[in-house]
Design an enzyme around this catalytic site. Structure first.
Site, PDB file in Angstrom:
ATOM      1  N   ASP A  69       0.822  -1.208   0.000  1.00  0.00           N
ATOM      2  CA  ASP A  69       0.000   0.000   0.000  1.00  0.00           C
ATOM      3  C   ASP A  69       0.859   1.264   0.000  1.00  0.00           C
ATOM      4  O   ASP A  69       1.873   1.343   0.712  1.00  0.00           O
ATOM      5  CB  ASP A  69      -0.915   0.008   1.242  1.00  0.00           C
ATOM      6  CG  ASP A  69      -1.987  -1.075   1.150  1.00  0.00           C
ATOM      7  OD1 ASP A  69      -2.458  -1.353   0.034  1.00  0.00           O
ATOM      8  OD2 ASP A  69      -2.355  -1.632   2.204  1.00  0.00           O
ATOM      9  N   ARG A 125     -10.433  -0.070   6.604  1.00  0.00           N
ATOM     10  CA  ARG A 125      -8.968  -0.173   6.565  1.00  0.00           C
ATOM     11  C   ARG A 125      -8.318   0.915   7.420  1.00  0.00           C
ATOM     12  O   ARG A 125      -8.683   2.092   7.312  1.00  0.00           O
ATOM     13  CB  ARG A 125      -8.509  -0.031   5.108  1.00  0.00           C
ATOM     14  CG  ARG A 125      -7.010  -0.140   4.932  1.00  0.00           C
ATOM     15  CD  ARG A 125      -6.614  -0.276   3.474  1.00  0.00           C
ATOM     16  NE  ARG A 125      -6.345   1.026   2.867  1.00  0.00           N
ATOM     17  CZ  ARG A 125      -5.698   1.197   1.716  1.00  0.00           C
ATOM     18  NH1 ARG A 125      -5.287   0.129   1.020  1.00  0.00           N
ATOM     19  NH2 ARG A 125      -5.485   2.390   1.225  1.00  0.00           N
TER      20      ARG A 125
HETATM   21  C1  SIN Z   1      -5.639  -3.260   0.101  1.00  0.00           C
HETATM   22  O1  SIN Z   1      -5.071  -3.374  -0.998  1.00  0.00           O
HETATM   23  O2  SIN Z   1      -5.154  -2.571   0.996  1.00  0.00           O
HETATM   24  C2  SIN Z   1      -6.941  -3.980   0.337  1.00  0.00           C
HETATM   25  C3  SIN Z   1      -6.855  -5.462   0.171  1.00  0.00           C
HETATM   26  C4  SIN Z   1      -8.195  -6.127   0.205  1.00  0.00           C
HETATM   27  O3  SIN Z   1      -9.230  -5.462   0.018  1.00  0.00           O
HETATM   28  O4  SIN Z   1      -8.238  -7.338   0.424  1.00  0.00           O
END
Ligand code: SIN
Length: 284
Positions: A107, A275
């Site tokens: 990320d 997230r």
């Molecule tokens: C991300 O790429 O940070 C998210 C991964 C996901 O949605 O599984």
């Protein structure tokens, strides 16, 4: 306890693969996380790189508290909206494939100080599909022949969100203005191709297919071939672990030593994640 388990004082850890990933059993994160448990979680995190916890019926505040065990949450950046009243929680929602996450990546590597860890809490999960895979980039580095290591040590890679995410930023009525603002705020960023993990000291391959556009310090032709070879390392099954999400699954991963891939195979079903990303330092 099976031969695959490691008994900590505050939880049981079950290895997911010999290389990467571990399930943590015996924790309910609605309860306070003791100092001893924090120490053990950090130890498990650095060793196994991705920790999986199931059935965590937690609030957004609990998710932030858990994430703080591993670092300092950062406010959301340019690409996903934040949860109302929670500037540290991004909302990732999609039907079929989330923008850009179905390409191997770490990320936010286009930032000067990419996040050290990412914590995802599953809110809604498709009946089938929508798994995530992670790959250990320390394992990928360790397995490289010494002559390749000596070629890539000292090279740098350019990381740019525009490589794949321009379309996402340009969406909507304010798209052009947002694009110009994001371009100004996040210019292309250069990081070492071989990064030393700031906590474990292990070396790892820090080049990803989503954001690394080219290598510097080498001819374009050789640099492009090397970039492709290095980005392909994440596809090696022996470096990977795959996780089948359930609602209330909680995962934290080391965003320095791993790459991940969110499988976009669940159209027309809905997937919703919260997230939290943790502040990182300048790759060295
Ligand atoms: C991300 O790429 O940070 C998210 C991964 C996901 O949605 O599984």
């Amino acid at each position: 306890m099976s031969g695959n388990d490691q008994q900590f004082k505050t939880f049981t850890l079950e290895r997911a693969t010999p290389t990467i990933g571990a399930y943590i059993h015996g924790l309910d994160l609605r309860e306070e996380i003791t100092p001893e448990c924090r120490t053990e979680l950090r130890e498990a995190f650095l060793e196994h790189q991705v920790l999986f916890l199931r059935d965590q019926h937690i609030t957004p505040d609990d998710q932030i508290e858990f994430a703080k065990v591993f670092g300092d949450p950062q406010e959301v950046s340019a690409f996903f909206p934040s949860l109302p009243e929670y500037p540290h929680i991004e909302v990732l929602e999609s039907r079929g494939r989330a923008a850009g996450t179905d390409v191997w990546h770490s990320d936010l590597t286009w930032q000067a100080t990419p996040n050290s860890a990412t914590c995802l809490h599953a809110q809604e999960i498709p009946p089938c599909g929508g798994d995530t895979l992670w790959a250990s980039m320390t394992a990928a580095y360790d397995a490289l022949p010494e002559n390749v290591k000596s070629v890539i040590d000292g090279l740098e890679g350019v990381h740019d969100w525009e490589k794949e995410l321009t379309g996402v930023v340009r969406q909507g009525p304010d798209g052009e203005a947002r694009y110009e603002e994001t371009r100004r705020k996040y210019p292309p960023m250069t990081h070492p191709v071989v990064r030393k993990h700031p906590e474990t000291g292990r070396k790892l391959v820090y080049v990803n297919a989503l954001f690394t556009t080219r290598l510097t310090g080498i001819s374009t032709q050789l640099g492009d071939s090397l970039r492709n070879m290095l980005t392909d390392l994440a596809r090696t099954p022996e470096y990977q672990v795959r996780f089948r999400w359930e609602p209330n699954s909680l995962v934290i991963w080391d965003n320095r030593s791993t790459q991940h891939y969110a499988v976009g195979d669940y159209h027309p079903h809905y997937r919703l994640m919260h997230r939290v990303t943790l502040k990182g330092d300048r790759p060295a």
